[in-house]
Scaffold this motif. Structure first.
Motif, short mmCIF file in Angstrom:
data_model
loop_
_atom_site.label_atom_id
_atom_site.label_comp_id
_atom_site.label_asym_id
_atom_site.label_seq_id
_atom_site.Cartn_x
_atom_site.Cartn_y
_atom_site.Cartn_z
N MET A 238 153.26 42.63 63.03
CA MET A 238 152.29 41.51 63.14
C MET A 238 152.25 40.90 61.90
O MET A 238 152.32 39.12 60.85
CB MET A 238 150.83 42.01 63.20
CG MET A 238 149.62 40.97 63.11
SD MET A 238 150.54 39.07 64.59
CE MET A 238 149.27 39.68 65.67
N ALA A 239 152.30 42.03 60.30
CA ALA A 239 151.63 41.75 59.21
C ALA A 239 153.37 40.71 58.56
O ALA A 239 153.04 40.27 57.78
CB ALA A 239 151.67 42.56 57.65
N ILE A 240 154.28 41.46 58.48
CA ILE A 240 155.88 40.99 58.30
C ILE A 240 155.87 39.68 59.28
O ILE A 240 155.88 39.04 58.21
CB ILE A 240 156.61 41.88 58.74
CG1 ILE A 240 156.38 43.49 58.07
CG2 ILE A 240 158.39 41.81 58.73
CD1 ILE A 240 157.29 44.15 58.76
N ASN A 241 155.57 39.72 60.28
CA ASN A 241 156.16 38.30 61.31
C ASN A 241 155.07 37.22 60.78
O ASN A 241 155.48 35.65 59.98
CB ASN A 241 155.35 38.21 62.31
CG ASN A 241 156.57 39.56 63.19
OD1 ASN A 241 157.75 39.56 62.88
ND2 ASN A 241 155.73 39.65 64.80
N LEU A 242 153.78 37.49 60.23
CA LEU A 242 153.08 36.60 59.66
C LEU A 242 153.24 36.05 57.97
O LEU A 242 152.91 34.83 57.75
CB LEU A 242 151.84 36.51 59.99
CG LEU A 242 151.19 37.20 61.56
CD1 LEU A 242 149.43 37.31 60.92
CD2 LEU A 242 151.36 35.97 61.86
N SER A 243 153.59 37.58 57.67
CA SER A 243 154.15 36.77 55.63
C SER A 243 155.26 35.65 56.02
O SER A 243 155.59 35.23 55.02
CB SER A 243 153.99 37.81 55.59
OG SER A 243 155.41 39.22 56.30
N GLN A 244 156.28 35.99 57.11
CA GLN A 244 157.05 34.82 57.07
C GLN A 244 157.18 34.05 57.76
O GLN A 244 157.22 32.85 56.51
CB GLN A 244 158.31 35.81 57.88
CG GLN A 244 158.89 37.20 57.58
CD GLN A 244 159.65 37.58 58.71
OE1 GLN A 244 160.19 37.41 60.02
NE2 GLN A 244 160.14 38.45 58.26
N LEU A 245 155.83 33.56 57.95
CA LEU A 245 155.75 31.97 57.92
C LEU A 245 154.40 31.59 56.78
O LEU A 245 153.76 31.07 57.16
CB LEU A 245 154.45 31.99 58.90
CG LEU A 245 155.28 32.37 60.85
CD1 LEU A 245 154.00 32.27 62.11
CD2 LEU A 245 156.23 31.36 60.68
N ASN A 246 154.41 32.07 55.59
CA ASN A 246 153.83 32.03 54.39
C ASN A 246 152.45 32.26 54.66
O ASN A 246 151.74 31.28 53.98
CB ASN A 246 154.02 30.37 53.99
CG ASN A 246 155.66 30.92 53.58
OD1 ASN A 246 156.19 31.52 53.15
ND2 ASN A 246 156.40 29.92 54.21
N ILE A 247 151.58 32.80 55.83
CA ILE A 247 149.86 32.83 56.02
C ILE A 247 150.18 34.03 55.37
O ILE A 247 150.60 35.33 55.30
CB ILE A 247 150.00 32.90 57.41
CG1 ILE A 247 150.85 31.82 58.33
CG2 ILE A 247 148.50 33.48 57.44
CD1 ILE A 247 150.73 32.30 60.00
N PRO A 248 149.12 33.63 53.98
CA PRO A 248 148.78 35.91 53.45
C PRO A 248 147.81 36.07 54.88
O PRO A 248 147.01 36.46 55.68
CB PRO A 248 147.58 34.34 52.24
CG PRO A 248 147.43 32.89 52.36
CD PRO A 248 147.72 33.14 53.88
N VAL A 249 148.45 37.64 54.37
CA VAL A 249 147.30 38.55 54.89
C VAL A 249 147.50 39.96 54.42
O VAL A 249 147.95 40.02 53.14
CB VAL A 249 149.02 39.06 56.30
CG1 VAL A 249 149.27 37.85 57.09
CG2 VAL A 249 150.06 39.71 55.60
N THR A 250 146.44 41.06 54.34
CA THR A 250 146.16 42.24 53.60
C THR A 250 146.19 42.95 55.51
O THR A 250 145.58 42.72 56.13
CB THR A 250 144.94 41.96 53.09
OG1 THR A 250 144.90 41.30 52.59
CG2 THR A 250 144.53 43.03 52.63
N VAL A 251 146.53 44.08 55.06
CA VAL A 251 146.81 44.88 55.70
C VAL A 251 145.69 46.26 55.19
O VAL A 251 146.10 46.62 54.67
CB VAL A 251 148.39 45.98 56.15
CG1 VAL A 251 148.35 46.84 57.35
CG2 VAL A 251 149.13 44.82 56.54
N VAL A 252 145.03 46.93 56.37
CA VAL A 252 143.58 47.64 55.97
C VAL A 252 143.74 48.20 57.18
O VAL A 252 144.34 48.34 58.92
CB VAL A 252 142.84 46.52 56.71
CG1 VAL A 252 141.15 47.44 56.54
CG2 VAL A 252 142.16 45.21 55.60
N THR A 253 143.07 49.30 56.62
CA THR A 253 143.58 50.80 57.83
C THR A 253 142.02 50.93 58.73
O THR A 253 141.18 49.90 58.15
CB THR A 253 143.26 52.28 56.61
OG1 THR A 253 142.12 52.15 55.86
CG2 THR A 253 144.44 52.59 55.63
#
Length: 396
Positions: A238-253
């Motif tokens: 999900m993080a990879i797909n959203l970042s390709q759309l230029n949406i800021p993401v942060t992966v959290v444990t």
């Protein structure tokens, strides 16, 4: 009972194998494949009326759902198609949907009361009228009522020549509705995602991804926190797909969900199934997420297309039957010295009760969890809610 053609048998076996091997990556693909199989079954099988067709579809329901929980999408599609058969049968016989039978019956009763009241008033005002004059009117009213009440069980009266063309048209329309369900749901994103919000989600969900994608395409600025969903780590996708759309993401444990909840504005998640009481079965870890959201009064929004609405209630069957248990290899390898002395259970899904859910975002509009039962009653017929019982009996 009508026999299933060999090529349809082959298609059913191929579908079941694909389910077991996790070939389908999106729930919408499972829904469309199920509709396709039933269209093939209806078109190529030999049946003489709607009753035989209903019996044929019900007999194949547990086969299509083999290896899946009882609240699966396959059962939901099966119930919806059975409802369509009954609606088309009622439309052919009465020229209307079967669901309007009750309202017409009630209208006949109201007309009876009105007419009877009028007759009684006339009798009180005109004492010279005899009982013989009253009886024909009463008999005529009762005759009108009996004629106005439609026949509800009309399946035996509808032949294949009349039913099949209209039913296939409705199934084509239903397939189009499923294909557009995620798109229609995602178009509601602007009503729920506001500027500069911090939104939390769990793992990967195609529906949630399209929800975020639509909001981003309309220049809405927001930041997404993604729980990684260990041990499967679907949150990385999900993080990879959203970042390709230029949406800021942060992966959290997953363990940090309580720590970051105070910063979150809302939570948007997908679901595997939405139950009749407004509860849902979703990815493992969703229950902990919902409890943390409840503690901080953070809204929990659930994206659920219509084909995920299930008439099943969790207390009505063994909770294990609504879950899946994959291999524990990701947690503890088979070569481990502890493997022989441990029983490792890896549930794929959690049950989230309705009191922890804020809003259900469907294909049409958002609804409170308490309204789900009403939607379910409109989607399916009550007589088809026992499909899970057939699956239980087949497993014995």
């Amino acid at each position: 009972m009508a026999r299933v053609p060999i090529d349809v048998e082959t298609e059913i076996d191929r579908f079941c194998n694909s389910i077991k091997q996790d070939t389908y990556t999106r729930s919408v693909d499972i829904a469309l494949a199920t509709v396709y199989i039933f269209k093939k079954l209806i078109g190529e099988s030999k049946w003489s009326n709607a009753s035989e067709l209903i019996a044929l579809i019900r007999s194949q329901a547990h086969r299509l759902n083999q290896g899946q929980p009882v609240d699966s999408i396959t059962f939901n599609i099966t119930r919806r198609i059975l409802k369509l058969i009954r609606e088309v049968s009622g439309r052919i016989i009465h020229g209307k949907n079967e669901g309007s039978d009750i309202s017409l019956t009630l209208q006949a009763v109201l007309n009876d009361r009105t007419a009877t009241s009028t007759i009684n008033d006339d009798d009180n005002n005109n004492n010279n009228k005899t009982e013989e004059n009253f009886q024909p009117k009463k008999q005529q009213i009762q005759s009108n009522i009996s004629n106005s009440i439609p026949i509800i069980n009309v399946e035996d009266e509808v032949s294949v020549q009349r039913l099949k063309p209209e039913l296939m048209d409705d199934l084509n329309w239903y397939s189009s509705e499923i294909e557009l369900s995620v798109k229609n749901l995602s178009q509601q994103a602007l009503a729920h995602i506001h500027a500069n919000e911090l939104i939390l989600t769990l793992g990967y969900s195609y529906t949630v991804e399209q929800f975020f994608k639509y909001a981003s395409s309309k220049k809405r600025q927001f930041h997404v926190f993604i729980l990684e969903h260990a041990p499967f780590f679907t949150g990385h996708k999900m993080a990879i797909n959203l970042s390709q759309l230029n949406i800021p993401v942060t992966v959290v444990t997953d363990s940090a969900v309580f720590a970051i909840m105070a910063r979150v504005n809302k939570i948007v998640i997908g679901t595997r199934s939405l139950l009749a009481n407004g509860g849902l079965t979703a990815k493992s870890g969703t229950y902990n997420l919902a409890l943390a959201a409840k503690n901080y009064n953070v809204p929990l929004l659930v994206c659920a297309p219509t084909y995920k609405f299930s008439p099943t209630y969790l207390p009505s069957f063994d909770p294990v039957m609504c879950n899946s248990f994959p291999s524990p290899e990701n947690i503890l390898s088979y070569e481990s010295i502890f493997q022989s002395s441990l029983d490792i259970i890896v549930p794929m899904h959690d049950y989230v009760p309705p009191e922890l859910v804020t809003l259900i975002i469907g294909s049409g509009m958002g609804n409170a969890p308490s309204y789900v039962y009403r939607i379910v009653s409109e989607l399916y017929s009550a007589e088809d809610n026992d499909l899970e019982r057939l699956q239980k009996e087949s497993l014995r």
